[in-house]
Motif scaffolding. Structure first.
Motif, short mmCIF file in Angstrom:
data_model
loop_
_atom_site.label_atom_id
_atom_site.label_comp_id
_atom_site.label_asym_id
_atom_site.label_seq_id
_atom_site.Cartn_x
_atom_site.Cartn_y
_atom_site.Cartn_z
N MET A 1 -16.69 -13.86 -2.25
CA MET A 1 -16.11 -12.70 -1.57
C MET A 1 -14.72 -12.44 -2.12
O MET A 1 -13.90 -13.36 -2.22
CB MET A 1 -16.03 -12.95 -0.07
N ASN A 2 -14.45 -11.19 -2.47
CA ASN A 2 -13.13 -10.81 -2.96
C ASN A 2 -12.36 -10.16 -1.81
O ASN A 2 -12.58 -9.00 -1.47
CB ASN A 2 -13.25 -9.85 -4.14
N LYS A 3 -11.43 -10.92 -1.22
CA LYS A 3 -10.68 -10.40 -0.08
C LYS A 3 -9.77 -9.24 -0.45
O LYS A 3 -9.34 -8.47 0.40
CB LYS A 3 -9.86 -11.53 0.56
N LYS A 4 -9.50 -9.09 -1.74
CA LYS A 4 -8.63 -7.99 -2.17
C LYS A 4 -9.30 -6.63 -2.02
O LYS A 4 -8.66 -5.59 -2.17
CB LYS A 4 -8.20 -8.20 -3.62
N SER A 5 -10.59 -6.64 -1.72
CA SER A 5 -11.29 -5.37 -1.52
C SER A 5 -10.69 -4.58 -0.35
O SER A 5 -10.75 -3.34 -0.34
CB SER A 5 -12.78 -5.61 -1.27
N VAL A 6 -10.08 -5.29 0.62
CA VAL A 6 -9.50 -4.59 1.76
C VAL A 6 -8.27 -3.77 1.34
O VAL A 6 -7.84 -2.87 2.08
CB VAL A 6 -9.10 -5.56 2.90
N TYR A 7 -7.70 -4.06 0.17
CA TYR A 7 -6.55 -3.27 -0.30
C TYR A 7 -6.93 -1.82 -0.55
O TYR A 7 -6.07 -0.94 -0.64
CB TYR A 7 -5.98 -3.86 -1.58
N LYS A 8 -8.23 -1.55 -0.70
CA LYS A 8 -8.68 -0.19 -0.99
C LYS A 8 -8.82 0.65 0.29
O LYS A 8 -9.08 1.85 0.22
CB LYS A 8 -10.01 -0.22 -1.73
N ILE A 9 -8.68 0.02 1.45
CA ILE A 9 -8.69 0.77 2.70
C ILE A 9 -7.38 1.52 2.82
O ILE A 9 -6.31 0.99 2.53
CB ILE A 9 -8.88 -0.17 3.91
N SER A 10 -7.43 2.77 3.23
CA SER A 10 -6.23 3.58 3.36
C SER A 10 -5.52 3.27 4.66
O SER A 10 -6.11 3.35 5.75
CB SER A 10 -6.59 5.07 3.31
N TYR A 11 -4.24 2.90 4.57
CA TYR A 11 -3.43 2.58 5.74
C TYR A 11 -2.23 3.50 5.83
O TYR A 11 -1.61 3.84 4.82
CB TYR A 11 -2.89 1.14 5.67
N GLY A 12 -1.86 3.87 7.05
CA GLY A 12 -0.57 4.51 7.27
C GLY A 12 0.45 3.46 7.65
O GLY A 12 0.12 2.29 7.83
N LEU A 13 1.70 3.87 7.79
CA LEU A 13 2.76 2.97 8.24
C LEU A 13 3.49 3.62 9.41
O LEU A 13 3.76 4.83 9.39
CB LEU A 13 3.73 2.65 7.10
N PHE A 14 3.81 2.81 10.42
CA PHE A 14 4.31 3.32 11.69
C PHE A 14 5.40 2.42 12.25
O PHE A 14 5.43 1.22 11.97
CB PHE A 14 3.16 3.38 12.71
N VAL A 15 6.30 3.01 13.05
CA VAL A 15 7.22 2.22 13.86
C VAL A 15 6.64 2.18 15.27
O VAL A 15 6.49 3.22 15.92
CB VAL A 15 8.64 2.82 13.89
N LEU A 16 6.29 0.99 15.72
CA LEU A 16 5.75 0.77 17.06
C LEU A 16 6.88 0.33 17.97
O LEU A 16 7.56 -0.65 17.67
CB LEU A 16 4.65 -0.29 17.01
N THR A 17 7.13 1.06 19.06
CA THR A 17 8.25 0.74 19.94
C THR A 17 7.78 0.43 21.35
O THR A 17 6.76 0.95 21.83
CB THR A 17 9.26 1.89 19.97
N ALA A 18 8.56 -0.41 22.02
CA ALA A 18 8.27 -0.81 23.39
C ALA A 18 9.58 -1.20 24.05
O ALA A 18 10.63 -1.28 23.40
CB ALA A 18 7.29 -1.98 23.42
N SER A 19 9.53 -1.44 25.35
CA SER A 19 10.73 -1.81 26.10
C SER A 19 10.34 -2.68 27.27
O SER A 19 9.25 -2.51 27.86
CB SER A 19 11.46 -0.56 26.59
N GLU A 20 11.22 -3.61 27.60
CA GLU A 20 11.02 -4.45 28.79
C GLU A 20 12.38 -4.85 29.32
O GLU A 20 13.24 -5.30 28.56
CB GLU A 20 10.18 -5.68 28.47
N GLY A 21 12.58 -4.68 30.61
CA GLY A 21 13.90 -4.96 31.18
C GLY A 21 14.91 -4.00 30.59
O GLY A 21 14.71 -2.79 30.57
N ASP A 22 16.01 -4.55 30.06
CA ASP A 22 17.05 -3.71 29.46
C ASP A 22 17.02 -3.76 27.94
O ASP A 22 17.98 -3.37 27.28
CB ASP A 22 18.43 -4.12 29.97
#
Length: 204
Positions: free
Chosen positions: A1-22
């Motif tokens: 199995m060539n795990k590098k095959s997953v590199y061909k999947i198209s990905y976006g990039l995002f900033v994921l934000t959250a908050s808890e308390g202050d």
């Protein structure tokens, strides 16, 4: 199995934000997808080692900023190469340049270098071992610009600095340039800088 095959999947990039308390926090992810349109549901998969993960798990809500192609490496460094457990990613002069704003859910999102944002309310969690998938109902969203979205491939080719010549020998992380010294890289090794696994290392 060539795990590098997953590199061909198209990905976006995002900033994921959250908050808890202050404390507000955010991290870089590449695992945001739309699941359904009626109701509108999105999912994000987050490493359990991230503070943002714990905040979402405890509060059940998050925001996602869709990074556009004008984003500098500095944004990725700020949100992806330091831990919120020992740094302030919001509320400092460095963070102001990313124009954080509050959405209706009371959480910050990044409005600079982003072409859209979405707010999510968690309705289900899926335990994936090292990560948790949060499935959420989309409660808000706005298009911020018509600039094209940043993909992982574009980031690798045009944004990420090329690693400086390394004198160390061993295994090099193709994402951030970290070098693991040694002849054999453990199969379960996780990069201490960018949190990517052994599949993203190559021998130098």
């Amino acid at each position: 199995m060539n795990k590098k095959s997953v590199y061909k999947i198209s990905y976006g990039l995002f900033v994921l934000t959250a908050s808890e308390g202050d404390k507000d926090n955010g991290c870089i992810v590449n695992t945001v997808i739309q699941l359904t349109s009626d109701p509108m549901q999105i999912a994000v998969t987050v490493n359990k080692g991230n503070l943002t993960h714990d905040m979402i798990k405890n509060t059940g809500k998050f925001n996602v900023s869709v990074i556009d192609q004008t984003a500098p490496f500095e944004l990725f460094k700020h949100f992806g190469f330091q831990s919120g457990r020992d740094s302030m990613k919001f509320g400092t002069p460095d963070s102001y340049k990313f124009a954080p704003k509050y959405a209706d859910n009371g959480l910050l999102y990044v409005s600079a270098y982003a072409n859209a944002f979405m707010s999510g309310k968690v309705v289900k969690e899926v335990d994936l071992g090292t990560h948790t998938m949060f499935i959420a109902e989309m409660t808000d969203g706005e298009v911020l610009s018509d600039k094209p979205s940043m993909t992982y491939e574009y980031y690798q080719a045009n944004v990420k600095p090329r690693p400086a010549a390394q004198k160390k020998t061993g295994w090099v992380c193709k994402v951030c340039g970290y070098v693991y010294e040694g002849e054999e890289l453990p199969a379960d090794f996780v990069c201490p800088i960018c949190k990517h696994g052994a599949v993203d290392f190559e021998k130098n």
